[in-house]
Design a protein around this motif. Structure first.
Motif, PDB file in Angstrom:
ATOM      1  N   GLU A   1      -9.894   1.552 -12.212  1.00  0.00           N
ATOM      2  CA  GLU A   1      -8.836   2.201 -12.979  1.00  0.00           C
ATOM      3  C   GLU A   1      -8.133   1.132 -14.050  1.00  0.00           C
ATOM      4  OE1 GLU A   1      -9.251   2.213  -9.703  1.00  0.00           O
ATOM      5  OE2 GLU A   1      -9.149   4.038  -8.963  1.00  0.00           O
ATOM      6  N   SER A   2      -8.237  -0.214 -13.551  1.00  0.00           N
ATOM      7  CA  SER A   2      -7.755  -1.281 -14.660  1.00  0.00           C
ATOM      8  C   SER A   2      -8.505  -1.281 -15.724  1.00  0.00           C
ATOM      9  CB  SER A   2      -7.731  -2.725 -13.785  1.00  0.00           C
ATOM     10  OG  SER A   2      -7.054  -2.765 -12.645  1.00  0.00           O
TER      11      SER A   2
ATOM     12  N   LYS B   1       7.132   1.123  -6.486  1.00  0.00           N
ATOM     13  CA  LYS B   1       5.879   1.914  -6.128  1.00  0.00           C
ATOM     14  C   LYS B   1       5.244   2.199  -7.440  1.00  0.00           C
ATOM     15  CE  LYS B   1       6.828   4.280  -1.679  1.00  0.00           C
ATOM     16  NZ  LYS B   1       7.646   3.362  -1.284  1.00  0.00           N
TER      17      LYS B   1
ATOM     18  N   MET C   1      -0.567   6.740  -4.569  1.00  0.00           N
ATOM     19  CA  MET C   1      -0.453   6.819  -6.227  1.00  0.00           C
ATOM     20  C   MET C   1      -0.392   8.317  -6.478  1.00  0.00           C
ATOM     21  SD  MET C   1      -1.026   3.894  -7.662  1.00  0.00           S
ATOM     22  CE  MET C   1      -0.762   2.418  -6.408  1.00  0.00           C
TER      23      MET C   1
ATOM     24  N   TYR D   1       5.403   8.939 -13.707  1.00  0.00           N
ATOM     25  CA  TYR D   1       4.590   7.764 -13.378  1.00  0.00           C
ATOM     26  C   TYR D   1       5.527   6.448 -13.424  1.00  0.00           C
ATOM     27  CZ  TYR D   1       0.742  11.056 -14.022  1.00  0.00           C
ATOM     28  OH  TYR D   1       0.009  12.032 -13.776  1.00  0.00           O
TER      29      TYR D   1
ATOM     30  N   GLU E   1       0.860  -1.349   0.034  1.00  0.00           N
ATOM     31  CA  GLU E   1       0.160   0.053   0.100  1.00  0.00           C
ATOM     32  C   GLU E   1       0.879   1.233  -0.002  1.00  0.00           C
ATOM     33  OE1 GLU E   1      -3.232  -0.007   2.938  1.00  0.00           O
ATOM     34  OE2 GLU E   1      -3.566  -2.081   2.362  1.00  0.00           O
TER      35      GLU E   1
ATOM     36  N   CYS F   1      -1.176  -2.160  -7.866  1.00  0.00           N
ATOM     37  CA  CYS F   1      -1.861  -1.016  -8.430  1.00  0.00           C
ATOM     38  C   CYS F   1      -2.541  -1.411  -9.681  1.00  0.00           C
ATOM     39  CB  CYS F   1      -0.543  -0.436  -9.178  1.00  0.00           C
ATOM     40  SG  CYS F   1       0.506  -1.424 -10.266  1.00  0.00           S
TER      41      CYS F   1
ATOM     42  N   TRP G   1      -8.383  -2.138  -7.371  1.00  0.00           N
ATOM     43  CA  TRP G   1      -8.159  -1.295  -8.578  1.00  0.00           C
ATOM     44  C   TRP G   1      -9.027  -1.648  -9.835  1.00  0.00           C
ATOM     45  CZ3 TRP G   1      -5.652   2.678  -6.999  1.00  0.00           C
ATOM     46  CH2 TRP G   1      -4.629   2.517  -5.757  1.00  0.00           C
TER      47      TRP G   1
ATOM     48  N   CYS H   1       2.669   2.706 -10.477  1.00  0.00           N
ATOM     49  CA  CYS H   1       1.243   3.061 -10.487  1.00  0.00           C
ATOM     50  C   CYS H   1       0.398   2.614 -11.615  1.00  0.00           C
ATOM     51  CB  CYS H   1       1.121   4.578 -10.354  1.00  0.00           C
ATOM     52  SG  CYS H   1       2.110   5.522 -11.440  1.00  0.00           S
TER      53      CYS H   1
END
Ligand SMILES: [Zn+2]
Length: 262
Positions: A157-158, A123, A50, A56, A47, A216, A154, A125
């Protein structure tokens, strides 16, 4: 005067486990310690925030590698995976808006957990897992992609990213399979179930591991069929992988709302 003992002294009897057993146990312990030493012990948090502005970090996952060569056809699936990841990595690396990350080095077999961990450590995103499709029927062809299914962190967004990819693929002239080139995949035991993307019921069944575990938004793409001559030439040859990478790059820019370089 004490005479010599009349009786020969009996050798002391060892009553513990046999030596060979002790030696084997010791060997096992040493091997276990060596193995534990090679395991990464870093705890990776899944966790993190974003980012809301560039750069990115985009995780690129070659779906197969090393001894795992994937489906067989006009070429091994792994070739498609690695060539496309290479091409997309290079494109993203040229664009200041992005930091590309590989989930595995080429030529190596890494578990899904290890690949997901790498994405989380950096990390990421967005995560893209690249595969080639195959079928016993050599006429099967076309593109499809699988976002993280409904009901997961997610999912939305996916799906948004999957729509960007499918749209760009269609524009590039690739045939979209199913209604719109986007489906959800689930496993019931070993059996894979494909569901139309309009069916957004939340299911308990697990999808692809990389999608379920990704830290993500994530999409798994089936770039084309390595068992179909036309797909293999258009979407799996070195030029085909280059073309697919261009399409994915455009889709990534569209998803993040950045201006593509060209
Ligand atoms: Zn695959």
């Amino acid at each position: 005067m004490r005479g010599r003992s009349f009786y020969r002294r009996r050798p002391r009897r060892y009553s513990g486990p046999p030596f060979w057993l002790l030696a084997m146990a010791a060997a096992v312990i040493v091997l276990l310690l060596l193995w534990a030493g090679t395991r990464r012990t870093v705890e990776v948090s899944m966790e993190y925030e974003m980012p809301t502005q560039p750069p990115y970090t985009v995780a690129l996952d070659a779906g197969h590698g090393g001894m795992d060569t994937g489906a067989e056809g006009y070429l091994d699936e792994v070739v498609l995976c690695e060539q496309t990841v290479d091409a997309l990595y290079n494109l993203l690396a040229l664009d200041d808006n992005f930091v590309p990350v590989r989930t595995r080095p080429n030529g190596e077999k890494y578990s899904v957990d290890e690949r997901v961990e790498t994405a989380a450590q950096r990390k990421a995103c967005l995560l893209m897992s690249i595969h080639g499709n195959s079928d016993g029927d050599s006429s099967s062809h076309g593109f499809e992609c699988f976002p993280t299914p409904p009901g997961r962190v997610w999912s939305q967004e996916s799906m948004a990213f999957a729509q960007c990819i499918a749209q760009q693929m269609e524009q590039a002239g690739h045939r979209l399979r199913g209604t719109n080139g986007i489906r959800f995949a689930y496993y019931e035991g070993k059996r894979k179930i494909l569901v139309d993307s309009e069916d957004d019921r939340v299911r308990e069944l697990k999808s692809f591991g990389i999608l379920e575990k990704a830290p993500c938004p994530a999409v798994l793409v089936e770039q084309g069929f390595v068992t179909n001559a036309q797909d293999a030439e258009n979407w799996a040859s070195p030029e085909g992988c280059e073309r697919a990478a261009q399409v994915y790059y455009q889709a990534i820019c569209q998803y993040f709302g950045t201006q593509p370089m060209v």
